[in-house]
Scaffold this active site. Structure first.
Site, mmCIF file in Angstrom:
data_model
loop_
_atom_site.group_PDB
_atom_site.id
_atom_site.type_symbol
_atom_site.label_atom_id
_atom_site.label_comp_id
_atom_site.label_asym_id
_atom_site.label_seq_id
_atom_site.Cartn_x
_atom_site.Cartn_y
_atom_site.Cartn_z
ATOM 1 N N TYR A 67 60.149 -2.821 48.796
ATOM 2 C CA TYR A 67 60.693 -3.359 50.047
ATOM 3 C C TYR A 67 62.133 -2.905 50.221
ATOM 4 O O TYR A 67 62.921 -2.953 49.278
ATOM 5 C CB TYR A 67 60.640 -4.896 50.050
ATOM 6 N N GLU A 69 63.976 -3.401 53.593
ATOM 7 C CA GLU A 69 64.407 -3.691 54.970
ATOM 8 C C GLU A 69 65.884 -3.388 55.142
ATOM 9 O O GLU A 69 66.699 -3.729 54.277
ATOM 10 C CB GLU A 69 64.151 -5.171 55.310
ATOM 11 N N ASP A 220 60.551 13.821 73.976
ATOM 12 C CA ASP A 220 59.531 13.449 72.996
ATOM 13 C C ASP A 220 58.832 14.744 72.597
ATOM 14 O O ASP A 220 57.989 15.248 73.328
ATOM 15 C CB ASP A 220 58.548 12.456 73.631
ATOM 16 N N THR A 246 56.704 12.945 66.209
ATOM 17 C CA THR A 246 55.843 12.575 65.092
ATOM 18 C C THR A 246 56.101 13.613 64.003
ATOM 19 O O THR A 246 56.669 14.668 64.261
ATOM 20 C CB THR A 246 54.345 12.653 65.461
ATOM 21 N N LYS A 249 51.939 16.316 63.376
ATOM 22 C CA LYS A 249 51.257 17.280 64.251
ATOM 23 C C LYS A 249 51.648 18.695 63.822
ATOM 24 O O LYS A 249 51.358 19.066 62.705
ATOM 25 C CB LYS A 249 51.562 16.943 65.703
ATOM 26 N N ARG A 255 51.752 11.112 58.341
ATOM 27 C CA ARG A 255 51.633 10.421 59.617
ATOM 28 C C ARG A 255 52.861 9.529 59.816
ATOM 29 O O ARG A 255 53.071 8.600 59.032
ATOM 30 C CB ARG A 255 50.353 9.587 59.582
HETATM 31 C C1 LIG Z 1 51.090 11.898 69.484
HETATM 32 C C2 LIG Z 1 52.158 11.555 70.418
HETATM 33 C C3 LIG Z 1 52.888 10.365 70.302
HETATM 34 C C4 LIG Z 1 52.490 9.201 69.430
HETATM 35 O O1 LIG Z 1 52.219 9.374 68.159
HETATM 36 P P1 LIG Z 1 51.443 8.269 67.286
HETATM 37 O O2 LIG Z 1 51.945 8.597 65.925
HETATM 38 O O3 LIG Z 1 49.984 8.519 67.494
HETATM 39 O O4 LIG Z 1 51.861 6.922 67.745
HETATM 40 C C5 LIG Z 1 53.968 10.180 71.142
HETATM 41 N N1 LIG Z 1 54.300 11.088 72.049
HETATM 42 C C6 LIG Z 1 53.609 12.231 72.216
HETATM 43 C C7 LIG Z 1 54.045 13.200 73.259
HETATM 44 C C8 LIG Z 1 52.509 12.490 71.416
HETATM 45 O O5 LIG Z 1 51.799 13.603 71.617
#
Ligand SMILES: *Cc1c(COP(=O)(O)O)cnc(C)c1O
Length: 416
Positions: A67, A69, A220, A246, A249, A255
């Protein structure tokens, strides 16, 4: 990890599920089945990838027991910022992780490596600069945006007043429309970034518009972050006020999510993640993110990212030669959408049929889609996972020809 033929040179995964099976035959058995599915399938889901054994091992480490936090002690000039003892090593790890990510993107932005996912990162990023009811200008889910960009079924659409910019008749982001809507709605935040957009995003133009109308500019880059890291897509650093991503990807890590922000927003971002949005950070995932950041700085990673783009162009090109319609007519990155609106079956039908044939992808709405979201008139494909497994241009051309055969059968079957 698996090679192109599904051979796995390491025993890491097999040893793990065999170990789990001793305690839980059900759980171990299901992991084994999923492992075999992944090994034997052609993976075209644009948001997926295969991370390294080093990343997997970090995520399965003893750090899962800790933990922590708060933030690494000393982050804010000596004040006590962890709420637990025993954080000496996770403090070091978390700072190391932050520094590695700054190196990946050649930036001095503040970094928060705690978001559990991309959605959590966006939740906290909005909170750090917006109040409920403030206006966001973003791209809608139908046009390739993400749920968290203001969809009515998501927190973003409920907490904020969201206005969407459109794509033009060719499927490209309509920068004129962005400017027009910024002018008439005066958003507090303009968001660039997408989940299903095949073209370079012009961050500079977005920044100029945000500046002109006094809005925060957020990017994003969840999908393209790996390409940005490798120099295959222009970088939003230096242009955006806040950047979320993220790590699982195109970045090919564990993840999870990350937030970057201009230094003056550091405290706001940190308090929006903890204590506002989350409790204890996942230090084991943070370890995986640190390994991922190191990997992203290697020449091997740069070659991978370059090949992802080459493969994607070849893949789209082959589909076009085979008579398919591709949204925007091609791709600049790792993803594109196949437009099935002229076919007698839906994106869902094709997704299901390909599943039966060992090819995994997802149905996806296309701009102006007339079919409902559970059916859709498109499918989304990406080249990152199979590039990790060693696929080259000719392999993707072959996959395109296989999909075309299946589509032809379906055209006849569904009555074209
Ligand atoms: C995949 C994605 C997210 C969210 O990711 P998670 O880990 O599934 O919550 C946010 N923004 C964009 C543009 C994405 O493609």
């Amino acid at each position: 990890m698996f090679d192109r033929n599904g051979n796995d040179s390491s025993t890491y995964n097999v040893e793990n599920y065999e170990f789990i099976k001793k305690f839980s035959p059900t759980v171990g058995g299901l992991i084994e089945k999923e492992y075999l599915r992944q090994k034997n399938n052609i993976e075209l889901i644009a948001s997926e990838n295969y991370c390294s054994e080093a990343v997997l091992a970090a995520c399965g480490s003893c750090l899962s027991w800790k933990y922590a936090e708060g933030y690494p002690t000393n982050r804010y000039s000596g004040s006590e910022t962890r709420y637990y003892g025993g954080t000496k090593y996770v403090d070091e790890l978390e700072e190391y992780c932050c520094n590695q990510w700054r190196q990946v993107f050649h930036t001095d932005y503040h970094v928060n490596v705690q978001p559990h996912s991309g959605s959590q990162a966006n939740f906290a990023a909005y909170k750090s600069v917006l109040k409920p009811g403030d206006t966001i200008l973003s791209m809608s889910l139908d046009n390739g945006g993400h749920l968290t960009h203001g969809s009515s079924v998501n927190f973003s659409g409920k907490l904020y007043n969201v206005v969407f910019y459109d794509v033009d008749e060719n499927g490209y982001i309509d920068m004129e429309d962005v400017r027009k809507k910024a002018k008439s709605y005066r958003p507090n935040l303009i968001l660039a970034g997408a989940s299903a957009y095949a073209r370079i995003i012009d961050f500079e133009q977005f920044r100029d518009i945000a500046k002109e109308f006094g809005a925060y500019f957020m990017v994003d880059m969840a999908h393209i972050a790996g390409l940005v890291a490798a120099g295959e897509h222009p970088s939003p650093f230096g242009l955006a006020d806040i950047i979320t991503t993220t790590t699982h990807k195109t970045l090919r890590g564990p993840r999870g999510g990350l937030i970057f922000a201009r230094k003056e927003l550091a405290k706001k971002v940190d308090s929006a993640v903890f204590p506002y949005a989350q409790g204890g950070p996942l230090e084991h995932i943070i370890a995986g993110k640190a390994v991922c950041a190191e990997e992203a700085q290697t020449s091997e990673f740069k070659e991978y990212a370059h090949q992802v783009v080459l493969n994607c162009k070849a893949f789209a090109d082959e589909f076009i030669k085979l008579g398919f319609k591709i949204v925007t007519g091609g791709t600049d990155n790792h993803v594109f959408l196949i437009d099935l609106s002229d076919h007698p079956f839906t994106g869902k039908d094709l997704q299901d049929r390909l599943d039966e044939n060992g090819i995994t992808l997802n149905k996806n709405a296309i701009p102006g889609d007339k079919r409902p979201p559970k059916q859709t008139s498109g499918v989304r494909v990406g080249t990152a996972p199979m590039t990790t497994r060693g696929f080259k241009e000719e392999d993707f051309r072959k996959v395109a020809r296989r999909i075309a055969e299946i589509v032809k059968q379906m055209d006849e079957e569904f009555g074209k």
